[in-house]
Scaffold this motif. Structure first.
Motif, PDB file in Angstrom:
ATOM      1  N   ARG A  60    -124.866 -61.983 -21.221  1.00 19.29           N
ATOM      2  CA  ARG A  60    -124.637 -60.647 -20.658  1.00 19.29           C
ATOM      3  C   ARG A  60    -123.694 -60.728 -19.452  1.00 19.29           C
ATOM      4  N   GLU A  61    -123.825 -61.767 -18.647  1.00 14.69           N
ATOM      5  CA  GLU A  61    -122.903 -61.967 -17.513  1.00 14.69           C
ATOM      6  C   GLU A  61    -121.473 -62.160 -18.026  1.00 14.69           C
ATOM      7  N   LEU A  62    -121.343 -62.955 -19.094  1.00 15.97           N
ATOM      8  CA  LEU A  62    -120.016 -63.190 -19.678  1.00 15.97           C
ATOM      9  C   LEU A  62    -119.383 -61.903 -20.168  1.00 15.97           C
ATOM     10  N   ILE A  63    -120.165 -61.047 -20.796  1.00 16.37           N
ATOM     11  CA  ILE A  63    -119.630 -59.770 -21.280  1.00 16.37           C
ATOM     12  C   ILE A  63    -119.067 -58.972 -20.108  1.00 16.37           C
ATOM     13  N   GLY A  64    -119.768 -58.988 -18.982  1.00 14.37           N
ATOM     14  CA  GLY A  64    -119.269 -58.318 -17.779  1.00 14.37           C
ATOM     15  C   GLY A  64    -117.992 -58.949 -17.258  1.00 14.37           C
ATOM     16  N   GLU A  65    -117.944 -60.287 -17.236  1.00 17.22           N
ATOM     17  CA  GLU A  65    -116.738 -60.988 -16.792  1.00 17.22           C
ATOM     18  C   GLU A  65    -115.555 -60.643 -17.693  1.00 17.22           C
ATOM     19  N   LEU A  66    -115.797 -60.605 -18.986  1.00 20.29           N
ATOM     20  CA  LEU A  66    -114.727 -60.286 -19.933  1.00 20.29           C
ATOM     21  C   LEU A  66    -114.214 -58.870 -19.720  1.00 20.29           C
ATOM     22  N   ALA A  67    -115.115 -57.931 -19.489  1.00 19.31           N
ATOM     23  CA  ALA A  67    -114.704 -56.548 -19.244  1.00 19.31           C
ATOM     24  C   ALA A  67    -113.848 -56.454 -17.987  1.00 19.31           C
ATOM     25  N   GLU A  68    -114.215 -57.214 -16.943  1.00 17.62           N
ATOM     26  CA  GLU A  68    -113.423 -57.216 -15.713  1.00 17.62           C
ATOM     27  C   GLU A  68    -112.018 -57.767 -15.945  1.00 17.62           C
ATOM     28  N   LEU A  69    -111.869 -58.619 -16.952  1.00 16.39           N
ATOM     29  CA  LEU A  69    -110.569 -59.198 -17.297  1.00 16.39           C
ATOM     30  C   LEU A  69    -109.855 -58.377 -18.370  1.00 16.39           C
ATOM     31  N   ASP A  70    -110.349 -57.161 -18.611  1.00 19.24           N
ATOM     32  CA  ASP A  70    -109.780 -56.246 -19.610  1.00 19.24           C
ATOM     33  C   ASP A  70    -109.864 -56.813 -21.025  1.00 19.24           C
TER      34      ASP A  70
END
Length: 90
Positions: A60-70
């Motif tokens: 779930r943290e990774l999904i957030g990181e990916l969203a921040e990186l567009d």
């Protein structure tokens, strides 16, 4: 052995040609490298990429990181999943 080092042997033979033929994949790949993923892998010749997480919270943290990186559209898939198997070469 560190968790990251354990997955260094994950590789896709189509990785290099796919990155050469589709520069947008190389851009996404470099952004994926900026995350806390334990390992990453290109599926087939792309465009699907995999990021290995240590557990559900990390996923779930990774999904957030990916969203921040567009990099949107990521989903978490717990393993092992049906149909996945280890291929051993003689």
């Amino acid at each position: 052995m560190s968790e990251t080092r354990r997955f260094e042997s994950l590789w896709n033979d189509l990785h290099r040609p796919a990155m050469t033929l589709r520069p947008e994949l190389a851009d996404r790949w470099s952004r994926l490298a900026q995350t806390s993923a334990l390992a990453r892998l290109l599926s087939g010749s792309g465009p699907t990429m995999l990021a290995l997480a240590s557990d559900g919270d990390h996923a779930r943290e990774l999904i957030g990181e990916l969203a921040e990186l567009d990099l949107h559209g990521a989903v978490a898939a717990p393993g092992p999943v049906a149909g996945v198997h280890v291929v051993r070469y003689a």
